[in-house]
Design a protein around this motif. Structure first.
Motif, PDB file in Angstrom:
ATOM      1  N   PHE A 142    -131.748 -13.417  50.836  1.00 33.99           N
ATOM      2  CA  PHE A 142    -131.119 -14.582  50.222  1.00 33.99           C
ATOM      3  C   PHE A 142    -129.646 -14.286  49.936  1.00 33.99           C
ATOM      4  CE2 PHE A 142    -129.975 -17.150  46.455  1.00 33.99           C
ATOM      5  CZ  PHE A 142    -130.162 -18.421  47.003  1.00 33.99           C
ATOM      6  N   LEU A 143    -129.363 -13.096  49.405  1.00 33.59           N
ATOM      7  CA  LEU A 143    -127.974 -12.686  49.171  1.00 33.59           C
ATOM      8  C   LEU A 143    -127.226 -12.552  50.498  1.00 33.59           C
ATOM      9  CD1 LEU A 143    -128.530 -10.017  46.370  1.00 33.59           C
ATOM     10  CD2 LEU A 143    -127.668 -12.350  46.090  1.00 33.59           C
ATOM     11  N   PHE A 144    -127.928 -12.037  51.505  1.00 33.56           N
ATOM     12  CA  PHE A 144    -127.375 -11.900  52.854  1.00 33.56           C
ATOM     13  C   PHE A 144    -126.987 -13.281  53.391  1.00 33.56           C
ATOM     14  CE2 PHE A 144    -127.929 -10.223  57.348  1.00 33.56           C
ATOM     15  CZ  PHE A 144    -126.871  -9.329  57.241  1.00 33.56           C
ATOM     16  N   ILE A 186    -122.932 -17.838  54.337  1.00 29.83           N
ATOM     17  CA  ILE A 186    -122.407 -19.166  54.015  1.00 29.83           C
ATOM     18  C   ILE A 186    -120.950 -19.075  53.555  1.00 29.83           C
ATOM     19  CG2 ILE A 186    -122.553 -21.057  52.351  1.00 29.83           C
ATOM     20  CD1 ILE A 186    -125.519 -20.927  52.490  1.00 29.83           C
ATOM     21  N   LEU A 187    -120.658 -18.100  52.684  1.00 34.40           N
ATOM     22  CA  LEU A 187    -119.288 -17.934  52.179  1.00 34.40           C
ATOM     23  C   LEU A 187    -118.317 -17.600  53.310  1.00 34.40           C
ATOM     24  CD1 LEU A 187    -119.978 -15.954  48.874  1.00 34.40           C
ATOM     25  CD2 LEU A 187    -119.273 -18.341  49.096  1.00 34.40           C
ATOM     26  N   VAL A 223    -110.223 -16.008  63.074  1.00 37.42           N
ATOM     27  CA  VAL A 223    -111.034 -17.018  62.397  1.00 37.42           C
ATOM     28  C   VAL A 223    -112.295 -17.316  63.194  1.00 37.42           C
ATOM     29  CG1 VAL A 223    -111.061 -19.384  61.528  1.00 37.42           C
ATOM     30  CG2 VAL A 223    -108.992 -18.028  61.350  1.00 37.42           C
ATOM     31  N   ASN A 224    -112.171 -17.399  64.512  1.00 33.50           N
ATOM     32  CA  ASN A 224    -113.341 -17.639  65.355  1.00 33.50           C
ATOM     33  C   ASN A 224    -114.336 -16.498  65.259  1.00 33.50           C
ATOM     34  OD1 ASN A 224    -112.248 -20.057  66.215  1.00 33.50           O
ATOM     35  ND2 ASN A 224    -111.280 -19.170  68.024  1.00 33.50           N
ATOM     36  N   ILE A 225    -113.820 -15.275  65.140  1.00 33.78           N
ATOM     37  CA  ILE A 225    -114.707 -14.123  64.968  1.00 33.78           C
ATOM     38  C   ILE A 225    -115.452 -14.231  63.648  1.00 33.78           C
ATOM     39  CG2 ILE A 225    -114.767 -11.621  64.606  1.00 33.78           C
ATOM     40  CD1 ILE A 225    -112.446 -11.395  66.594  1.00 33.78           C
ATOM     41  N   GLY A 254    -120.217 -15.089  60.381  1.00 37.92           N
ATOM     42  CA  GLY A 254    -120.876 -15.847  59.326  1.00 37.92           C
ATOM     43  C   GLY A 254    -122.137 -16.547  59.816  1.00 37.92           C
ATOM     44  N   SER A 255    -122.062 -17.123  61.021  1.00 35.58           N
ATOM     45  CA  SER A 255    -123.226 -17.801  61.593  1.00 35.58           C
ATOM     46  C   SER A 255    -124.367 -16.827  61.844  1.00 35.58           C
ATOM     47  CB  SER A 255    -122.830 -18.505  62.904  1.00 35.58           C
ATOM     48  OG  SER A 255    -121.807 -19.437  62.691  1.00 35.58           O
TER      49      SER A 255
END
Length: 238
Positions: free
Chosen positions: A17-19, A24-25, A56-58, A63-64
């Motif tokens: 959940f933290l992961f 998301i952040l 930014v794309n990286i 993040g995804s």
């Protein structure tokens, strides 16, 4: 038949959940920078050799990936889904293998890094004595660097500036004539030390930071692999 350990199950859920929140952040921040006007101004204010959106794309991709893995881990733990846990395990294992491969490549080419840095800096020295648009952008960046780190020129000191020295000398000038690290050049008291030593120091420092972060991630990933496989096996034997 052995049951599923509640401690491992909920520890796995909290960890992922933290992961997932971290994903998301990272994803939210990267998308904001990508589409928001203020974020684009931040990007365009830097000196980038390539497209300013590459980093930014990286971040969006990272993040995804973190979000997907976190989701699989959370759902796999709570629903006791062997399929999700297996997908989480495989995804995390692939990331770990990529990190190990990157580490091996980094260690292999570490001896060449200083040579490449020296060659790159030496090629950029000629930009200091030129007047083109690219040269002026590089000179602006170096003036800021010189003022911050109290150095002058790249390799050979103030002489690297050539005919452009007088109009760019302010960031090279020493504030005090009693400073032993300063020398006279074309009637101005300037820092003797070239900036290449500080550039090497910054590169080495950042390299150590990256190694430290990578090592910490490896420990977390190994724990995630162990917990997911233990939970996977317990669900199978329930």
């Amino acid at each position: 038949m052995a049951g599923v350990s509640g401690c491992i199950k909920y520890s796995m859920f909290i960890f992922n959940f933290l992961f997932w929140l971290c994903g998301i952040l990272i994803l939210g921040g990267a998308i904001w920078i990508r589409v928001n006007k203020d974020g684009q101004e931040i990007l365009n204010s830097g000196d980038f050799a390539t497209s300013p959106y590459i980093s930014v794309n990286i971040l969006i991709a990272v993040g995804s990936t973190i979000m997907i893995l976190g989701f699989l881990g959370c759902c796999g733990a709570i629903k006791e889904s062997r399929c999700m846990l297996l997908l989480f395990f495989i995804g995390l294992l692939l990331i770990l293998l990529l990190q190990v491969a990157a580490g091996v490549l980094g260690a292999t080419f570490k001896s060449d890094s200083e040579r490449i840095l020296n060659e790159t800096v030496s090629q950029n020295v000629k930009l200091l004595s030129e007047t083109g648009e690219e040269a002026q952008a590089f000179q602006k960046a170096l003036r800021e660097f010189q003022g911050k780190f109290k150095c002058c020129g790249l390799v050979n000191g103030a002489a690297d500036w050539g005919d452009n020295f007088q109009q760019n000398s302010m960031s090279c000038e020493c504030p005090s004539s009693s400073d032993s690290s300063c020398v006279m050049y074309e009637g101005k008291l300037v820092y003797q030390q070239p900036c290449i030593s500080f550039i090497k120091e910054i590169v080495a420092k950042h390299f150590l930071i990256v190694i430290g972060i990578a090592f910490g991630l490896v420990v977390i990933e190994v724990l995630g692999l162990v917990f997911s496989m233990v939970l996977y096996c317990q669900i199978g034997s329930k």
